[in-house]
Motif scaffolding. Structure first.
Motif, PDB file in Angstrom:
ATOM      1  N   VAL A  46      -5.394  16.146   5.315  1.00 60.46           N
ATOM      2  CA  VAL A  46      -4.441  15.512   4.497  1.00 60.46           C
ATOM      3  C   VAL A  46      -4.332  14.183   5.252  1.00 60.46           C
ATOM      4  O   VAL A  46      -3.098  13.420   4.987  1.00 60.46           O
ATOM      5  N   SER A  47      -5.068  13.429   5.974  1.00 63.02           N
ATOM      6  CA  SER A  47      -4.962  12.182   6.507  1.00 63.02           C
ATOM      7  C   SER A  47      -5.858  11.135   5.591  1.00 63.02           C
ATOM      8  O   SER A  47      -6.740  11.426   4.928  1.00 63.02           O
ATOM      9  N   ARG A  48      -5.487   9.831   5.965  1.00 63.91           N
ATOM     10  CA  ARG A  48      -6.152   8.825   5.428  1.00 63.91           C
ATOM     11  C   ARG A  48      -6.092   8.929   3.840  1.00 63.91           C
ATOM     12  O   ARG A  48      -6.937   8.756   3.125  1.00 63.91           O
ATOM     13  N   THR A  49      -4.796   8.838   3.249  1.00 66.47           N
ATOM     14  CA  THR A  49      -4.872   9.414   2.000  1.00 66.47           C
ATOM     15  C   THR A  49      -3.792   8.417   1.166  1.00 66.47           C
ATOM     16  O   THR A  49      -2.805   8.185   1.849  1.00 66.47           O
ATOM     17  N   MET A  50      -4.620   7.488   0.275  1.00 76.61           N
ATOM     18  CA  MET A  50      -3.737   6.477  -0.483  1.00 76.61           C
ATOM     19  C   MET A  50      -3.846   6.645  -1.697  1.00 76.61           C
ATOM     20  O   MET A  50      -4.631   7.310  -2.583  1.00 76.61           O
ATOM     21  N   ASP A  51      -2.499   6.033  -2.519  1.00 74.61           N
ATOM     22  CA  ASP A  51      -2.463   5.996  -3.754  1.00 74.61           C
ATOM     23  C   ASP A  51      -2.411   4.909  -4.466  1.00 74.61           C
ATOM     24  O   ASP A  51      -3.322   4.948  -5.504  1.00 74.61           O
ATOM     25  N   LEU A  52      -1.700   3.809  -4.027  1.00 76.90           N
ATOM     26  CA  LEU A  52      -1.816   2.484  -4.996  1.00 76.90           C
ATOM     27  C   LEU A  52      -1.781   1.249  -4.006  1.00 76.90           C
ATOM     28  O   LEU A  52      -1.287   1.453  -2.864  1.00 76.90           O
ATOM     29  N   PHE A  53      -2.336   0.292  -4.495  1.00 77.91           N
ATOM     30  CA  PHE A  53      -2.169  -1.048  -3.872  1.00 77.91           C
ATOM     31  C   PHE A  53      -1.648  -2.199  -5.199  1.00 77.91           C
ATOM     32  O   PHE A  53      -1.727  -1.829  -6.097  1.00 77.91           O
ATOM     33  N   VAL A  54      -0.590  -2.514  -4.610  1.00 82.99           N
ATOM     34  CA  VAL A  54       0.231  -3.526  -5.458  1.00 82.99           C
ATOM     35  C   VAL A  54       0.260  -5.175  -4.925  1.00 82.99           C
ATOM     36  O   VAL A  54       0.755  -5.261  -3.558  1.00 82.99           O
ATOM     37  N   LEU A  55      -0.146  -6.013  -5.690  1.00 84.80           N
ATOM     38  CA  LEU A  55      -0.024  -7.419  -5.114  1.00 84.80           C
ATOM     39  C   LEU A  55       0.902  -8.148  -5.790  1.00 84.80           C
ATOM     40  O   LEU A  55       1.005  -8.206  -7.200  1.00 84.80           O
ATOM     41  N   THR A  56       1.869  -8.599  -5.229  1.00 88.12           N
ATOM     42  CA  THR A  56       3.108  -9.319  -5.673  1.00 88.12           C
ATOM     43  C   THR A  56       3.017 -10.798  -4.970  1.00 88.12           C
ATOM     44  O   THR A  56       2.320 -11.158  -3.958  1.00 88.12           O
ATOM     45  N   LEU A 100       0.854  -1.161  -0.097  1.00 88.79           N
ATOM     46  CA  LEU A 100      -0.109  -0.015   0.109  1.00 88.79           C
ATOM     47  C   LEU A 100       0.811   1.356  -0.047  1.00 88.79           C
ATOM     48  O   LEU A 100       1.704   1.357   0.865  1.00 88.79           O
ATOM     49  N   ARG A 101       1.081   2.033  -1.019  1.00 92.51           N
ATOM     50  CA  ARG A 101       1.442   3.303  -1.012  1.00 92.51           C
ATOM     51  C   ARG A 101       0.641   4.203  -0.600  1.00 92.51           C
ATOM     52  O   ARG A 101      -0.628   4.500  -1.019  1.00 92.51           O
ATOM     53  N   LEU A 102       0.660   5.181   0.361  1.00 98.71           N
ATOM     54  CA  LEU A 102       0.031   6.055   1.223  1.00 98.71           C
ATOM     55  C   LEU A 102       0.814   7.291   1.547  1.00 98.71           C
ATOM     56  O   LEU A 102       2.270   7.332   1.601  1.00 98.71           O
ATOM     57  N   LYS A 103       0.186   8.354   1.908  1.00 98.81           N
ATOM     58  CA  LYS A 103       0.859   9.634   2.327  1.00 98.81           C
ATOM     59  C   LYS A 103       0.880   9.600   3.795  1.00 98.81           C
ATOM     60  O   LYS A 103      -0.128   9.651   4.433  1.00 98.81           O
ATOM     61  N   THR A 104       2.229   9.852   4.294  1.00 96.24           N
ATOM     62  CA  THR A 104       2.194   9.952   5.682  1.00 96.24           C
ATOM     63  C   THR A 104       1.698  11.157   6.180  1.00 96.24           C
ATOM     64  O   THR A 104       1.432  12.383   5.378  1.00 96.24           O
ATOM     65  N   SER A 105       1.413  11.419   7.429  1.00 98.37           N
ATOM     66  CA  SER A 105       0.657  12.746   8.050  1.00 98.37           C
ATOM     67  C   SER A 105       1.449  13.043   9.303  1.00 98.37           C
ATOM     68  O   SER A 105       2.201  12.281   9.895  1.00 98.37           O
ATOM     69  N   ASP A 106       1.051  14.242   9.734  1.00101.74           N
ATOM     70  CA  ASP A 106       1.451  14.945  10.992  1.00101.74           C
ATOM     71  C   ASP A 106       0.981  13.772  12.077  1.00101.74           C
ATOM     72  O   ASP A 106       0.073  13.586  12.153  1.00101.74           O
ATOM     73  N   LEU A 156       5.211  10.399   0.510  1.00 98.49           N
ATOM     74  CA  LEU A 156       4.352   8.987  -0.015  1.00 98.49           C
ATOM     75  C   LEU A 156       5.376   7.931   0.445  1.00 98.49           C
ATOM     76  O   LEU A 156       6.648   8.042   0.427  1.00 98.49           O
ATOM     77  N   THR A 157       4.701   6.782   1.109  1.00100.99           N
ATOM     78  CA  THR A 157       5.667   5.593   1.689  1.00100.99           C
ATOM     79  C   THR A 157       4.794   4.450   1.357  1.00100.99           C
ATOM     80  O   THR A 157       3.803   4.206   0.978  1.00100.99           O
ATOM     81  N   TRP A 158       5.496   3.181   1.442  1.00 98.21           N
ATOM     82  CA  TRP A 158       4.959   1.818   1.298  1.00 98.21           C
ATOM     83  C   TRP A 158       5.052   1.142   2.689  1.00 98.21           C
ATOM     84  O   TRP A 158       5.688   1.108   3.532  1.00 98.21           O
ATOM     85  N   LEU A 159       3.665   0.409   2.746  1.00 92.36           N
ATOM     86  CA  LEU A 159       3.416  -0.344   3.842  1.00 92.36           C
ATOM     87  C   LEU A 159       3.026  -1.711   3.159  1.00 92.36           C
ATOM     88  O   LEU A 159       2.606  -1.875   2.163  1.00 92.36           O
ATOM     89  N   SER A 160       3.210  -2.700   3.929  1.00 88.54           N
ATOM     90  CA  SER A 160       2.800  -4.293   3.188  1.00 88.54           C
ATOM     91  C   SER A 160       2.101  -5.152   4.175  1.00 88.54           C
ATOM     92  O   SER A 160       2.353  -4.970   5.228  1.00 88.54           O
ATOM     93  N   LEU A 161       1.583  -6.075   3.700  1.00 87.32           N
ATOM     94  CA  LEU A 161       0.794  -7.246   4.481  1.00 87.32           C
ATOM     95  C   LEU A 161       1.306  -8.639   3.711  1.00 87.32           C
ATOM     96  O   LEU A 161       1.268  -8.339   2.402  1.00 87.32           O
TER      97      LEU A 161
END
Length: 167
Positions: free
Chosen positions: A157-167, A87-93, A129-134
């Motif tokens: 500016v919270s709870r803002t997501m860009d992409l999901f990538v399944l590998t 999950l690529r999401l935008k970090t927040s304060d 923008l940063t990546w998290l994974s499951l």
């Protein structure tokens, strides 16, 4: 490591690729329901990165409990075995508290679920923008990416997501 802005490997060096038959990119905006989750344009000058397609999925607005339903997107795992959902999401304060939950479900069963907060300082500096994974073991076939959130609002500016990538 990011390759074309998609994190394929966790850590400072390339990992061993055993099987790359599954590689599926899903725009987070595909999960928008227009109520709890909405498509928002790129916020110019707020962060140094660019989202895919110049827009992102936002769950910042407060919603009525009746409108706060989980959203999902069906994806297809081509091969059975170990998969990683990025999950690529935008970090927040830290004061913004943008909590949400991401899950992977298959055959009506939740395989993995993780509560996340985009204001967690361990994700890196705010407004990047940063990546998290499951990680989950999937059978070949349909699986669902499921996204849910509290009904309360958060900073715009919270709870803002860009992409999901399944590998």
């Amino acid at each position: 490591i990011e390759v074309d802005q998609i994190g394929l490997f966790a850590g400072p060096s390339l990992g061993v690729v055993r099987n790359n038959s599954d590689f599926l990119v899903v725009e987070a905006e595909d999960l928008a329901d227009g109520k709890a989750w909405k498509v928002r344009p790129h916020y110019e000058s707020w962060y140094p990165d660019l989202p895919s397609g110049m827009k992102m999925l936002s769950g910042a607005d407060a919603v009525a409990e009746a409108d706060n339903r989980p959203v999902s997107k069906t994806v297809t795992a081509l091969a059975p075995g170990s998969h990683r959902l990025w999950l690529r999401l935008k970090t927040s304060d830290p004061v913004n508290r943008g909590g949400f939950t991401i899950s992977l479900r298959q055959n009506g069963k939740t395989l993995v679920s993780k509560e996340m907060d985009d204001s967690d300082s361990s994700l890196g500096p705010p407004h990047h923008l940063t990546w998290l994974s499951l990680d989950a073991n999937l059978a070949a076939g349909a699986a669902e990416i499921v996204l849910s959130r509290p009904s309360n609002g958060a900073s715009w500016v919270s709870r803002t997501m860009d992409l999901f990538v399944l590998t």
